[in-house]
Design an enzyme around this catalytic site. Sequence first.
Site, PDB file in Angstrom:
ATOM      1  N   THR A 136      69.875  44.552   4.391  1.00 64.10           N
ATOM      2  CA  THR A 136      71.256  44.078   4.427  1.00 64.10           C
ATOM      3  C   THR A 136      71.896  44.671   5.681  1.00 64.10           C
ATOM      4  OG1 THR A 136      71.351  43.948   2.024  1.00 64.10           O
ATOM      5  CG2 THR A 136      73.456  44.050   3.182  1.00 64.10           C
ATOM      6  N   ASP A 186      66.119  48.147   0.575  1.00 65.45           N
ATOM      7  CA  ASP A 186      67.399  47.458   0.398  1.00 65.45           C
ATOM      8  C   ASP A 186      68.340  48.295  -0.471  1.00 65.45           C
ATOM      9  OD1 ASP A 186      69.193  45.417   0.902  1.00 65.45           O
ATOM     10  OD2 ASP A 186      68.593  44.241  -0.845  1.00 65.45           O
ATOM     11  N   ASP A 246      66.594  46.186  -8.264  1.00 70.46           N
ATOM     12  CA  ASP A 246      66.344  45.151  -7.259  1.00 70.46           C
ATOM     13  C   ASP A 246      65.283  45.564  -6.230  1.00 70.46           C
ATOM     14  OD1 ASP A 246      66.371  42.945  -5.692  1.00 70.46           O
ATOM     15  OD2 ASP A 246      68.528  42.902  -5.364  1.00 70.46           O
ATOM     16  N   LYS A 283      71.582  49.962  -1.475  1.00 71.33           N
ATOM     17  CA  LYS A 283      72.998  49.729  -1.215  1.00 71.33           C
ATOM     18  C   LYS A 283      73.728  49.862  -2.540  1.00 71.33           C
ATOM     19  CE  LYS A 283      72.276  44.705  -1.452  1.00 71.33           C
ATOM     20  NZ  LYS A 283      72.456  43.429  -0.736  1.00 71.33           N
ATOM     21  N   ASN A 310      72.975  47.791  -5.695  1.00 69.77           N
ATOM     22  CA  ASN A 310      71.691  47.992  -6.370  1.00 69.77           C
ATOM     23  C   ASN A 310      71.616  49.325  -7.101  1.00 69.77           C
ATOM     24  OD1 ASN A 310      70.825  45.517  -5.459  1.00 69.77           O
ATOM     25  ND2 ASN A 310      69.802  46.336  -3.654  1.00 69.77           N
TER      26      ASN A 310
END
Length: 412
Positions: free
Chosen positions: A248, A206, A227, A208, A211
Site C-alpha cells: 500500500t 502489507d 490479511d 497497515k 489489517n
Amino acid sequence: MGCGTSKVLPEPPKDVHLDLVKKVEPYTGYKTDIYKHFIKGDGDAIKSAIPSPPRHTNPHVEQAEPRKNRVAKYRAKFDPRVTAKYDIKALIGRGSFSRVVRVEHKATKQPYAIKLIETKYREGREVCESELCVLRRVRHTNIIQLIEVFETQERVYMVMELATGGELFDRIIAKGSFTERDATRVLQMVLDGVKYLHTLGITHRDLKPENLLYYHPGMDSKIMITDFGLASARKKGDDCLMKTTCGTPEYIAPEILVRKPYTNSVDMWALGVISYILLSGTMPFEDDNRTRLYRQILKGKYSYSGEPWPSVSNLAKDFIDRLLTVDPSDRMTALQALKHPWVVSMAASSSMKNLHRSISQNLLKRASSRCQSTKSAQSTRSSRSTKSNKSRRVRERELRELNLRYQQQYNG
C-alpha cells in the site's frame, strides 16, 4: 485508514503473481454474481432486493415463507459439509473472487468467518494457494487463525477466527483516552506476531492499521494481524530475498521502490509508519501525487511538527526513527524493536499525557479528507478518459526516472 484508502500495486514483474483479492472491498456488482441477494444482516434475517408485498396483504403471513425460501436457497449454494457444521449468518466482505461470511458453529455456538474463494478462475486459484500456504503454517495468539478448510472442484471454504472488535484506530477514536503506554501495549502484541512470522520465513508485506483488528470488543482484547494476501513465505535456508513490487503506497519501504531485492525488513518500515500514526493520528509520508509521495519515502523525509508531538517522549521518537531508516541494514528487527527501552518499559518513563484528543482529531480529519477526495474523484471520472491516460503515462515516466536516479544513488 478511513474511507477511500486505495490499494495500488506498482507494476509487478510479469513472472510473479500478486494476490489482488483484498478484504472488504466495496461491491460494485457483477452480472453473474450468485451472491447478489445475500445482503449483510443479522442472524437469519437475510434480506434481498425483492419488492414489498402489496399494501392489502398481510406482510407477516406473506413474507415469512419467501424469506425462508430465500435463506434456504442461498444456503444450498454452500457445500453440504459446510452447512452441516455451520449456520450461515451474514455477508461481511466481498472481493473479486471471494466472499467472507459470518457463521456460527452449530455445536459450540462459536462465531467464525468463512472465506469462499472461487478457484474455477485462475486468479482465484492462485490467491487461494498463496494464502493457504501461509495460514496453514501459523499458530500464534496475535495472528488470525485458520481453523479448517473445505475444498470442492470450484471453491475453497476457509474457516477462520472471527475478529469482532474492530480496527485499531476505530477503537482509539472511541476509547476517549490514549497514552504512550497504550501505544506500547498495542505495538508489543503486533511485534510479537511479526517476530513469529519472520522466524518462519514469512513476510506480511502489507502491514497497515486496517489489517490490525481487535479480537473482541472488550477492553482486554488482543490485537490480531490479518490479511495475508500479499504475504511471501520462504523455506528454511532460503536467502529470503524478494523482488515483487507490492504493498500500500504510504507504507511501502524505500528498497521496494528502487526495485532492489529486499528482506522482511520491509515489515519493520511499515511498523514505523504505523507507530507514527499511532502516536499522532497523521501519516509520516503523505501526498496525493504518487511521485511526490515516493520521493518523501525514498528520502526518509518526515517531521515531528504539530500536535501532539511536543507531548510525545524522545524515547518514542527514537523508536520510530530506528524503524523509518532508509537503509534496511540499519533498521531494527522485530526482536530488537521488542527490546527497545520504550517498549520494554511499557512507556513507564515516558509522558503519560492523554494524546487522545489530538490523535482523534487528526484521524477524523484525514478520514474526512479521504472521503471527500474519493467522492470528488468519482464525480469527475467520466470526463477524464484521454487526459487521464496521458497524465498517468507522464507520472509513470517521472516515477521511473525518479526510481532510476535514487537507485543509482542507493547503489553508491
